[in-house]
Write a protein that holds these residues in place. Sequence first.
Motif, PDB file in Angstrom:
ATOM      1  N   HIS A  14      -4.844  -3.300   5.889  1.00  9.50           N
ATOM      2  CA  HIS A  14      -3.744  -2.414   6.260  1.00  9.50           C
ATOM      3  C   HIS A  14      -2.507  -2.644   5.415  1.00  9.50           C
ATOM      4  O   HIS A  14      -1.637  -1.766   5.325  1.00  9.50           O
ATOM      5  CB  HIS A  14      -3.420  -2.573   7.745  1.00  9.50           C
ATOM      6  CG  HIS A  14      -4.431  -1.930   8.631  1.00  9.50           C
ATOM      7  ND1 HIS A  14      -4.359  -1.946  10.006  1.00  9.50           N
ATOM      8  CD2 HIS A  14      -5.567  -1.246   8.342  1.00  9.50           C
ATOM      9  CE1 HIS A  14      -5.386  -1.299  10.523  1.00  9.50           C
ATOM     10  NE2 HIS A  14      -6.141  -0.861   9.526  1.00  9.50           N
ATOM     11  N   ASN A  17      -2.355   0.084   2.809  1.00 11.76           N
ATOM     12  CA  ASN A  17      -2.534   1.405   3.400  1.00 11.76           C
ATOM     13  C   ASN A  17      -2.126   2.534   2.458  1.00 11.76           C
ATOM     14  O   ASN A  17      -2.786   3.573   2.392  1.00 11.76           O
ATOM     15  CB  ASN A  17      -1.746   1.492   4.703  1.00 11.76           C
ATOM     16  CG  ASN A  17      -2.069   2.748   5.477  1.00 11.76           C
ATOM     17  OD1 ASN A  17      -3.200   2.947   5.928  1.00 11.76           O
ATOM     18  ND2 ASN A  17      -1.069   3.613   5.636  1.00 11.76           N
ATOM     19  N   THR A  42      -8.742   5.005  10.537  1.00 11.64           N
ATOM     20  CA  THR A  42      -7.848   5.955  11.205  1.00 11.64           C
ATOM     21  C   THR A  42      -8.643   7.013  11.958  1.00 11.64           C
ATOM     22  O   THR A  42      -8.070   7.757  12.762  1.00 11.64           O
ATOM     23  CB  THR A  42      -6.911   6.640  10.196  1.00 11.64           C
ATOM     24  OG1 THR A  42      -7.697   7.385   9.247  1.00 11.64           O
ATOM     25  CG2 THR A  42      -6.048   5.617   9.473  1.00 11.64           C
TER      26      THR A  42
END
Length: 285
Positions: A14, A17, A42
């Motif tokens: 993450h 991202n 997601t």
Amino acid sequence: MSSRIPSIFISYSHADNKWKDRLVAHLRVSEYEGLCEVWDDTRIDAGSDWLQEMQEALEKASVAVLLVSADLLASKISRNKEVSQLLQRRATHGLQIFPVIIEPCDYDAVDWLRRMAVRPKNGKAISTRKKPQAETELLAIAKEIRVILESSTAKSPPTRSQDHTKKKVLWVDDYPTNNERLIKSYRILGVYFDLVIDNDQAIERLQTSNYDLVITDMKHESDKEAGLQLLRWLRKLPSPPPAIVFSGIGPGDYRYDEALNDGAIVVTNSSPILELKIKELLRLH
């Protein structure tokens, strides 16, 4: 997720991202054209069993992209769950894995990663590039994946029990987009192309499938003799398929003579000669 079209699994930290979002934006073009579905975490709805959904996505994946950074390599969840399962599927189902170096990191210290063909080809992290060049690198990766997906959906993957009248070619090239035009022209004639980017994947395919022809380049990443190594492995088979080396080497390069000695039908850097040899060996009219 639909099972009718290939799925691309994105594994990332993450912390990276923004790079995941940029790559996914390029991959969406193929998704909107109906060539694939793109999966990352997601897609997991709030309250869902994220581990189960991730497992299902891993099992359906046709291609996996690893966004490699120090954060990903230091993540126990990523390495112990996602990566280990992806490597297992690579070994058992021929899953194509694209490691993409996003941030500077010591990926050479990781045994399984060091043996893979990484992107960008020189291993220089995408984050160190200026924005236009970074976007160009991500676009090139998306195009490579599209070519492989188009190959995998052109016909069902070949197995030993399939109709042997179908012509099947294994093409080993660490940059498969180089051959896109020629591959498309032969698909029209009913030829199935199985595209792989390194010798490990080629040997996995050859152990489970029959091929009428093998085409390989000579150099894969830093290994300038990868083509010779594959030819020598092929010679150990009871009935090896004919092999062509399509590479920039020519007479005068020691690898040219060695490739012929190791069983290559022809060694050429000429697309017209390659096309003629494919037609001749596959008996296409």
